[in-house]
Structure formats: C-alpha cells, structure tokens
Design a protein around this motif. Structure first.
Motif, short mmCIF file in Angstrom:
data_model
loop_
_atom_site.label_atom_id
_atom_site.label_comp_id
_atom_site.label_asym_id
_atom_site.label_seq_id
_atom_site.Cartn_x
_atom_site.Cartn_y
_atom_site.Cartn_z
N ALA A 140 32.40 30.04 51.18
CA ALA A 140 31.99 28.41 52.18
C ALA A 140 31.02 28.81 53.13
CB ALA A 140 33.45 27.88 52.56
N LEU A 141 31.47 29.88 53.91
CA LEU A 141 30.74 30.29 54.89
C LEU A 141 28.71 30.57 54.65
CD1 LEU A 141 29.90 31.07 58.09
CD2 LEU A 141 30.74 33.30 57.33
N ILE A 142 29.20 31.47 53.68
CA ILE A 142 27.74 31.33 52.66
C ILE A 142 26.73 30.15 52.44
CG2 ILE A 142 26.16 33.14 51.42
CD1 ILE A 142 28.60 35.18 51.87
N GLU A 143 27.85 29.66 51.68
CA GLU A 143 26.67 28.27 51.64
C GLU A 143 26.53 26.93 52.89
OE1 GLU A 143 29.35 27.17 49.00
OE2 GLU A 143 28.94 28.07 46.82
N SER A 144 27.47 27.08 53.51
CA SER A 144 27.07 26.48 54.87
C SER A 144 25.50 26.71 54.95
CB SER A 144 28.38 26.52 55.45
OG SER A 144 27.79 28.37 56.56
N GLY A 145 25.22 27.97 55.05
CA GLY A 145 24.16 27.84 55.89
C GLY A 145 23.82 27.86 57.51
N PHE B 220 25.47 29.82 60.12
CA PHE B 220 25.76 30.98 60.27
C PHE B 220 25.09 31.92 60.33
CE2 PHE B 220 27.91 35.07 61.61
CZ PHE B 220 28.43 35.04 62.79
N TYR B 221 24.62 32.62 59.12
CA TYR B 221 23.75 33.66 58.71
C TYR B 221 21.97 33.22 58.65
CZ TYR B 221 27.25 36.20 57.82
OH TYR B 221 28.75 37.46 57.26
N PRO B 222 21.24 33.82 59.62
CA PRO B 222 19.69 33.21 59.54
C PRO B 222 19.42 33.38 58.22
CG PRO B 222 20.17 34.67 61.50
CD PRO B 222 21.38 34.87 60.54
N ASP B 223 18.22 32.54 57.81
CA ASP B 223 17.46 32.20 56.72
C ASP B 223 17.38 33.57 55.90
OD1 ASP B 223 18.17 29.43 56.73
OD2 ASP B 223 15.90 28.99 57.36
N ASP B 224 16.52 34.67 57.26
CA ASP B 224 16.20 36.03 56.53
C ASP B 224 17.45 36.59 56.34
OD1 ASP B 224 16.71 36.17 58.79
OD2 ASP B 224 15.08 37.36 59.73
N VAL B 225 18.97 36.39 56.74
CA VAL B 225 20.07 37.94 56.34
C VAL B 225 20.94 36.89 54.78
CG1 VAL B 225 22.00 37.74 57.02
CG2 VAL B 225 19.87 38.03 58.36
N LYS B 226 20.51 37.44 53.87
CA LYS B 226 21.40 37.27 52.51
C LYS B 226 21.65 38.80 51.32
CE LYS B 226 16.55 34.08 51.54
NZ LYS B 226 17.89 32.86 51.74
N THR B 227 21.75 39.62 52.11
CA THR B 227 22.17 40.73 51.64
C THR B 227 23.94 41.10 52.07
OG1 THR B 227 21.37 42.50 52.42
CG2 THR B 227 20.26 42.30 50.67
N PRO B 228 25.04 41.74 51.58
CA PRO B 228 25.90 42.13 52.07
C PRO B 228 25.53 43.06 53.56
CG PRO B 228 25.50 42.63 49.68
CD PRO B 228 24.71 42.31 49.94
N ALA B 229 24.98 43.77 53.04
CA ALA B 229 24.42 45.30 54.38
C ALA B 229 24.51 44.49 55.31
CB ALA B 229 23.02 46.17 54.01
N GLY B 230 23.09 42.91 55.53
CA GLY B 230 22.36 42.19 56.01
C GLY B 230 23.67 41.59 56.78
N ARG B 231 24.26 40.72 55.99
CA ARG B 231 25.08 39.30 56.75
C ARG B 231 26.26 40.77 57.67
NH1 ARG B 231 25.56 38.14 50.89
NH2 ARG B 231 24.31 36.03 51.11
N LEU B 232 27.08 42.13 57.46
CA LEU B 232 27.84 42.79 57.76
C LEU B 232 27.19 42.97 59.25
CD1 LEU B 232 30.44 43.83 58.36
CD2 LEU B 232 30.27 46.00 56.85
#
Length: 300
Positions: free
Chosen positions: A16-21, A23-35
């Motif tokens: 739900a967090l990822i789909e909300s768009g 929290f994470y910047p648009d260019d952060v799309k990988t598991p490593a990038g999110r962490l």
C-alpha cells in the motif's frame, strides 16, 4: 538521563505504501533503492517479511550493506514460532518434504517434529547473524496471536523461544486482553523483567478480546518497544478486509501524537533505547505520522 529514541515504521516495502506513490521519489523503484531512501528518513525499521517466511542470510547481508552504520532493524519472528497458523508452502521446501503430507490447510508449531523445529530455529538464528554482526539488530519481535492465552504452557513456550534465541533480545507483544486483566498484569510484567524480555507497549483500539491496554513500563533496561497500531475501532476486528492496511487505516492527529510523545519520553528515562514504530500502514500514514512524531520528540 534520557535514552535514545528511534522512530520508524513497520516495513519499508508495504504494498500500500509503494502503490500510494506518496513516500518514495519517482526514481526510487528497486528494493535496494527503497531501503536506501528509507534509511535517509528514519533510523529504525521493522522487518515484516520474516513473519511470513524464514528470512535468508543473503537478504540480511544486503540489508546490513545498504544501510548506514547506526541503522537498526527490528525483526518479526516467523509465524510458526509464535503459534500462528502457517501454510505449509511458507516452509522451506526441504522442511516441507521432510514433514510429509499435511492433512490440514495449515500447520502449527505443535505439529512439527522436534528435529524439524531445531532446524527451523537454527536457520532463523543464522539469518539474523549478519545483522547482529553489523550491530544493526535491535529486537526479535514475537507477536503472539489472539488465541495465545495465559497458561503454564504459554509461559513455557515464551521461555522456549528465549532459549532458542539465546543471545538475541526478544520483545513480546500479546493480542489477548486476558494477559493483563486484574492482578495478572503485574505477574506478566514481573515475568518479563525476570527473563529480560522487552515488553511491547501498544497503542491500539480498546474494547475487543484482542485488545490489550497500553502499559507504559520498561521490563528490559536495554530497550523498550512501542508499536502504534492506530485507533480505528471500526476495522480492528472486522472480517473480510481486503488487506491488513484496511485494519490499520488511522492517521494520528497532532494532539494524540503530543500525548504519546510525552509517554515515549517517559520510557526513555528508564530504557537505554526506545523504538517507536508506527504500524498504521494504510498508504503513507505510518511514514507521515513517524515524521511528525520525530519532530515532536525533538521539540520536547
């Protein structure tokens, strides 16, 4: 003196967090990038995936490598260990094969032969080792189910968990109000203190069999854990919800956060470290409240 207060959320990969768009910047799309990005915002996170399946050494190594030196992971115990129903498919394949055909849809801890239990505990502990070696492991969180009620067998199981993970800091969260009814609350707190188990303070809806009161006590001087589940009484025990996020659909208001911040600071006067974790994982509610809460704590 005031202990260190670490504020974060339960999971950084919640769907739900990822789909909300939000929290994470648009260019952060990988598991490593999110962490990596999450770790720039908060100093502690709760690993939720380890509840659904045994974590791996590889993942733990990557978590340690992708976060700053002072970052902390609290890791939820595998669901079988907390006596939750467990789909056999959640078990490693070789364990599943050794277990043989299962007549029921789910297996429980009592259904597993001793030698397979030993192996599961060994693998879980091994998966935690990279985080501990990097000094990034906070607690192993045992969140027991509503049907886990106070009894000699229940206390013995908690002690078995502590013995199985000797050398790790355990935190205990109950989901049945009978653990703290009447004079039993004092006995439970004494049990946790005797065995250096961190009592998990919860903020959650009240009035249900699965509700427990918020007992703002420190049972382990090393660390205190607070988990914020929201206060949505309409969804707390509702059946048929589309996701866990629906259950925790609650955004704390400023007045509520101010009151809670004072209580968390109170724990910090006894515990060396306090982990305040927001589990109201509906969209970006947890991250929004955690950021607000951090500002309030810093302002006190």
């Amino acid at each position: 003196m005031t202990g260190t207060i670490l504020i974060g959320t339960a999971s950084w990969t919640d769907k739900a967090l990822i789909e909300s768009g939000l929290f994470y910047p648009d260019d952060v799309k990988t598991p490593a990038g999110r962490l990596h990005y999450y770790a720039t915002q908060f100093p502690v996170v709760e690993v939720d995936s380890s509840y659904y399946a045994l974590p791996s050494v590889r993942n733990a190594l990557q978590w340690a490598e992708r976060t700053p030196p002072d970052f902390t992971f609290d890791v939820k115990a595998f669901r079988l260990f907390t006596q939750h129903q467990t789909d056999p498919q959640a078990l490693p394949k070789d364990i599943r094969d050794a277990l043989g055909p299962v007549q029921k849809a789910n297996v429980y801890y009592k259904d597993v032969p001793p030698e397979l239990k030993d192996e599961l505990w060994t693998r879980f502990a091994m998966a935690m080792e990279p985080l501990r070696a990097a000094q990034k492991l906070g607690v192993v969180l045992f969140q027991f189910p509503p049907w886990f009620v106070p009894s000699r067998a229940a206390f013995d199981h908690i002690l078995e968990c502590a013995e199985r993970l000797r050398g790790f800091q355990l935190a205990v969260e109950f989901r049945n109000r009978t653990w703290f009814e009447g004079d039993r609350a004092a006995r439970v707190m004494a049990f946790e203190r005797e065995h250096r188990l961190a009592h998990v303070v919860v903020d959650e809806p009240q009035g249900f069999a699965s509700s427990v009161p918020a007992l703002w006590e420190v049972t382990c001087p090393h660390v205190a854990i607070v988990r914020f589940h929201g206060r949505n009484t309409d969804t707390w025990d509702k059946k048929g919800l589309s996701s866990s996020g629906e259950r925790f659909n609650y955004l704390y208001g400023p007045a509520e956060l101010t009151e809670l911040a004072e209580k968390v600071r109170g724990l910090g006067r006894t515990a060396k470290s306090v982990h305040a974790v927001f589990n109201n994982n509906f969209g970006d509610y947890a991250q929004r409240n955690a950021a607000q809460f951090r500002q309030m704590i810093q302002g006190l």
